[in-house]
Scaffold this motif. Structure first.
Motif, PDB file in Angstrom:
ATOM      1  N   VAL A 194       0.833  -1.203   0.000  1.00 35.80           N
ATOM      2  CA  VAL A 194       0.000   0.000   0.000  1.00 35.80           C
ATOM      3  C   VAL A 194       0.868   1.255   0.000  1.00 35.80           C
ATOM      4  CG1 VAL A 194      -1.704   1.341   1.310  1.00 35.80           C
ATOM      5  CG2 VAL A 194      -1.957  -1.144   1.107  1.00 35.80           C
ATOM      6  N   LYS A 195       1.911   1.244   0.795  1.00 29.90           N
ATOM      7  CA  LYS A 195       2.808   2.397   0.883  1.00 29.90           C
ATOM      8  C   LYS A 195       3.472   2.676  -0.463  1.00 29.90           C
ATOM      9  CE  LYS A 195       6.674   4.209   3.612  1.00 29.90           C
ATOM     10  NZ  LYS A 195       7.615   3.924   4.739  1.00 29.90           N
ATOM     11  N   LEU A 196       3.905   1.623  -1.144  1.00 32.29           N
ATOM     12  CA  LEU A 196       4.555   1.783  -2.444  1.00 32.29           C
ATOM     13  C   LEU A 196       3.591   2.331  -3.492  1.00 32.29           C
ATOM     14  CD1 LEU A 196       6.674  -1.491  -2.575  1.00 32.29           C
ATOM     15  CD2 LEU A 196       7.558   0.837  -2.413  1.00 32.29           C
ATOM     16  N   VAL A 197       2.359   1.811  -3.496  1.00 37.74           N
ATOM     17  CA  VAL A 197       1.369   2.274  -4.476  1.00 37.74           C
ATOM     18  C   VAL A 197       1.017   3.734  -4.230  1.00 37.74           C
ATOM     19  CG1 VAL A 197      -0.981   1.974  -5.357  1.00 37.74           C
ATOM     20  CG2 VAL A 197       0.432  -0.033  -4.859  1.00 37.74           C
ATOM     21  N   ARG A 198       0.806   4.088  -2.970  1.00 39.49           N
ATOM     22  CA  ARG A 198       0.488   5.482  -2.647  1.00 39.49           C
ATOM     23  C   ARG A 198       1.599   6.423  -3.097  1.00 39.49           C
ATOM     24  NH1 ARG A 198      -2.065   4.503   3.407  1.00 39.49           N
ATOM     25  NH2 ARG A 198      -4.272   4.537   2.775  1.00 39.49           N
ATOM     26  N   LYS A 199       2.835   6.002  -2.922  1.00 37.80           N
ATOM     27  CA  LYS A 199       3.970   6.837  -3.309  1.00 37.80           C
ATOM     28  C   LYS A 199       3.964   7.102  -4.810  1.00 37.80           C
ATOM     29  CE  LYS A 199       9.008   7.129  -2.822  1.00 37.80           C
ATOM     30  NZ  LYS A 199      10.219   6.437  -2.307  1.00 37.80           N
ATOM     31  N   LYS A 200       3.501   6.115  -5.582  1.00 41.77           N
ATOM     32  CA  LYS A 200       3.494   6.256  -7.038  1.00 41.77           C
ATOM     33  C   LYS A 200       2.315   7.076  -7.566  1.00 41.77           C
ATOM     34  CE  LYS A 200       6.036   2.057  -8.311  1.00 41.77           C
ATOM     35  NZ  LYS A 200       6.025   0.813  -9.110  1.00 41.77           N
ATOM     36  N   ILE A 201       1.146   7.007  -6.890  1.00 41.45           N
ATOM     37  CA  ILE A 201      -0.046   7.590  -7.497  1.00 41.45           C
ATOM     38  C   ILE A 201      -0.553   8.857  -6.822  1.00 41.45           C
ATOM     39  CG2 ILE A 201      -0.760   5.284  -8.273  1.00 41.45           C
ATOM     40  CD1 ILE A 201      -2.931   5.325  -6.148  1.00 41.45           C
ATOM     41  N   ASP A 202      -0.214   9.085  -5.546  1.00 36.95           N
ATOM     42  CA  ASP A 202      -0.778  10.233  -4.831  1.00 36.95           C
ATOM     43  C   ASP A 202       0.035  11.503  -5.072  1.00 36.95           C
ATOM     44  OD1 ASP A 202      -2.791   8.678  -3.786  1.00 36.95           O
ATOM     45  OD2 ASP A 202      -1.745   8.289  -1.885  1.00 36.95           O
ATOM     46  N   LEU A 203      -0.670  12.636  -5.118  1.00 35.23           N
ATOM     47  CA  LEU A 203      -0.021  13.935  -5.247  1.00 35.23           C
ATOM     48  C   LEU A 203       0.211  14.527  -3.865  1.00 35.23           C
ATOM     49  CD1 LEU A 203      -2.089  15.451  -8.211  1.00 35.23           C
ATOM     50  CD2 LEU A 203       0.187  14.399  -8.303  1.00 35.23           C
ATOM     51  N   PRO A 204       1.309  15.252  -3.663  1.00 29.85           N
ATOM     52  CA  PRO A 204       1.590  15.852  -2.356  1.00 29.85           C
ATOM     53  C   PRO A 204       0.456  16.780  -1.915  1.00 29.85           C
ATOM     54  CG  PRO A 204       3.507  15.984  -3.790  1.00 29.85           C
ATOM     55  CD  PRO A 204       2.388  15.519  -4.653  1.00 29.85           C
ATOM     56  N   GLY A 205       0.086  16.692  -0.635  1.00 26.83           N
ATOM     57  CA  GLY A 205      -0.914  17.587  -0.074  1.00 26.83           C
ATOM     58  C   GLY A 205      -2.353  17.230  -0.397  1.00 26.83           C
ATOM     59  N   THR A 206      -2.587  16.069  -1.000  1.00 26.07           N
ATOM     60  CA  THR A 206      -3.955  15.643  -1.330  1.00 26.07           C
ATOM     61  C   THR A 206      -4.274  14.342  -0.602  1.00 26.07           C
ATOM     62  OG1 THR A 206      -3.240  14.359  -3.265  1.00 26.07           O
ATOM     63  CG2 THR A 206      -3.798  16.683  -3.618  1.00 26.07           C
ATOM     64  N   PRO A 207      -5.558  14.070  -0.340  1.00 23.17           N
ATOM     65  CA  PRO A 207      -5.935  12.800   0.291  1.00 23.17           C
ATOM     66  C   PRO A 207      -5.540  11.622  -0.602  1.00 23.17           C
ATOM     67  CG  PRO A 207      -7.765  14.359   0.309  1.00 23.17           C
ATOM     68  CD  PRO A 207      -6.728  14.935  -0.601  1.00 23.17           C
ATOM     69  N   SER A 208      -5.132  10.531  -0.003  1.00 22.64           N
ATOM     70  CA  SER A 208      -4.726   9.362  -0.773  1.00 22.64           C
ATOM     71  C   SER A 208      -5.906   8.768  -1.526  1.00 22.64           C
ATOM     72  CB  SER A 208      -4.115   8.293   0.138  1.00 22.64           C
ATOM     73  OG  SER A 208      -3.777   7.139  -0.612  1.00 22.64           O
ATOM     74  N   PHE A 209      -5.645   8.310  -2.754  1.00 26.48           N
ATOM     75  CA  PHE A 209      -6.653   7.611  -3.549  1.00 26.48           C
ATOM     76  C   PHE A 209      -7.066   6.313  -2.870  1.00 26.48           C
ATOM     77  CE2 PHE A 209      -7.568   4.720  -7.259  1.00 26.48           C
ATOM     78  CZ  PHE A 209      -8.769   5.312  -7.620  1.00 26.48           C
ATOM     79  N   ILE A 210      -6.136   5.719  -2.118  1.00 27.79           N
ATOM     80  CA  ILE A 210      -6.409   4.477  -1.384  1.00 27.79           C
ATOM     81  C   ILE A 210      -6.786   4.846   0.041  1.00 27.79           C
ATOM     82  CG2 ILE A 210      -5.479   2.263  -0.630  1.00 27.79           C
ATOM     83  CD1 ILE A 210      -3.410   2.566  -2.921  1.00 27.79           C
ATOM     84  N   GLN A 211      -8.034   4.636   0.374  1.00 26.78           N
ATOM     85  CA  GLN A 211      -8.553   5.029   1.684  1.00 26.78           C
ATOM     86  C   GLN A 211      -8.475   3.866   2.662  1.00 26.78           C
ATOM     87  OE1 GLN A 211     -12.475   6.666   1.448  1.00 26.78           O
ATOM     88  NE2 GLN A 211     -12.707   6.916   3.656  1.00 26.78           N
ATOM     89  N   ASN A 212      -7.857   4.113   3.811  1.00 26.24           N
ATOM     90  CA  ASN A 212      -7.752   3.103   4.862  1.00 26.24           C
ATOM     91  C   ASN A 212      -9.003   3.147   5.739  1.00 26.24           C
ATOM     92  OD1 ASN A 212      -6.794   1.210   6.691  1.00 26.24           O
ATOM     93  ND2 ASN A 212      -5.710   2.739   7.905  1.00 26.24           N
ATOM     94  N   VAL A 213      -9.704   2.018   5.834  1.00 28.95           N
ATOM     95  CA  VAL A 213     -10.850   1.910   6.726  1.00 28.95           C
ATOM     96  C   VAL A 213     -10.359   1.164   7.961  1.00 28.95           C
ATOM     97  CG1 VAL A 213     -13.220   1.095   6.997  1.00 28.95           C
ATOM     98  CG2 VAL A 213     -12.410   1.869   4.751  1.00 28.95           C
TER      99      VAL A 213
END
Length: 225
Positions: A194-213
């Motif tokens: 999850v950490k690796l995917v977020r690093k590749k797809i998320d933009l700085p300062g925005t909520p992650s596309f992958i939401q942790n429930v």
């Protein structure tokens, strides 16, 4: 061709999986009806080879439920039941064809090809959520008009979440689908992925596309990110 094999006979399952892979098909093998249903709902298969007598849920029930949910994959029943009423029941449940045990592998291949030709292709080509578009045929992720390079596991993880974008996917289900229950991989591997995917797809300062429930699992965020 992408094939799901649901067969609880371990010897037969190993043999059919091996022979299909030698024919350059991609095969997911499960050993009970519940897993067959879950896999068919999460992934897109060209053909589902469904044994009639499966533990946890029989093939007839699985077939009916998949058709009720709109799954359009070709379904080929494998059965020892050769009575006309049984064959009619299988076809009425939504199956496209059947083959009676024991069978020759050449006949199985011919029926797989026939079932595949009957189904309209592709079942689904892209999934778009927010700024991200997942191309199912090419296994590519496009974000903001640029290609995002993903490993096989990273792609599989996002495919599961995006195919099931209206629900939370539990950590247990994700781990099973990505690594399987029999693996020696640590459960921390999912957190690392999850950490690796977020690093590749998320933009700085925005909520992650992958939401942790918290305490349950993950889902994708439906707003543009």
């Amino acid at each position: 061709m992408n094939i799901l094999l649901a067969e609880d006979d371990v010897r037969l399952g190993k043999l059919v999986t091996h022979l299909l892979q030698k024919e350059f098909h991609r095969v997911d093998w499960v050993k009970n009806g519940r897993d067959a249903y879950d896999n068919a709902r999460i992934y897109t298969y060209d053909v589902i080879i469904l044994d009639w007598m499966l533990p946890r849920e029989n093939g007839l029930s699985v077939c009916k439920r998949l058709r009720d949910k709109g799954v359009q994959s070709g379904i080929l029943f494998v059965t020892a039941k050769d009575a006309n009423e049984d064959i009619i029941s299988g076809l009425d449940s939504g199956a496209d064809d059947y083959i009676v045990k024991p069978f020759e592998f050449k006949e199985l291949l011919a029926r797989i090809r026939a079932v595949s030709r009957r189904k309209e292709k592709p079942l689904e080509e892209v999934i778009t959520i927010g700024n991200f578009t997942l191309h199912l045929n090419t296994h590519e992720l496009i974000g903001k008009d640029s290609l995002i390079d993903l490993t096989k596991k990273e792609y599989q993880f996002l495919e599961i979440l995006m195919r099931n974008h209206n629900q939370v996917i539990t950590r247990e289900m994700l781990f099973e689908k990505l690594w399987g229950f029999d693996t020696e991989v640590s459960e921390n591997a999912l957190d690392a992925l999850v950490k690796l995917v977020r690093k590749k797809i998320d933009l700085p300062g925005t909520p992650s596309f992958i939401q942790n429930v918290r305490g349950i699992g993950y889902k994708v965020r439906h707003t543009d990110v």
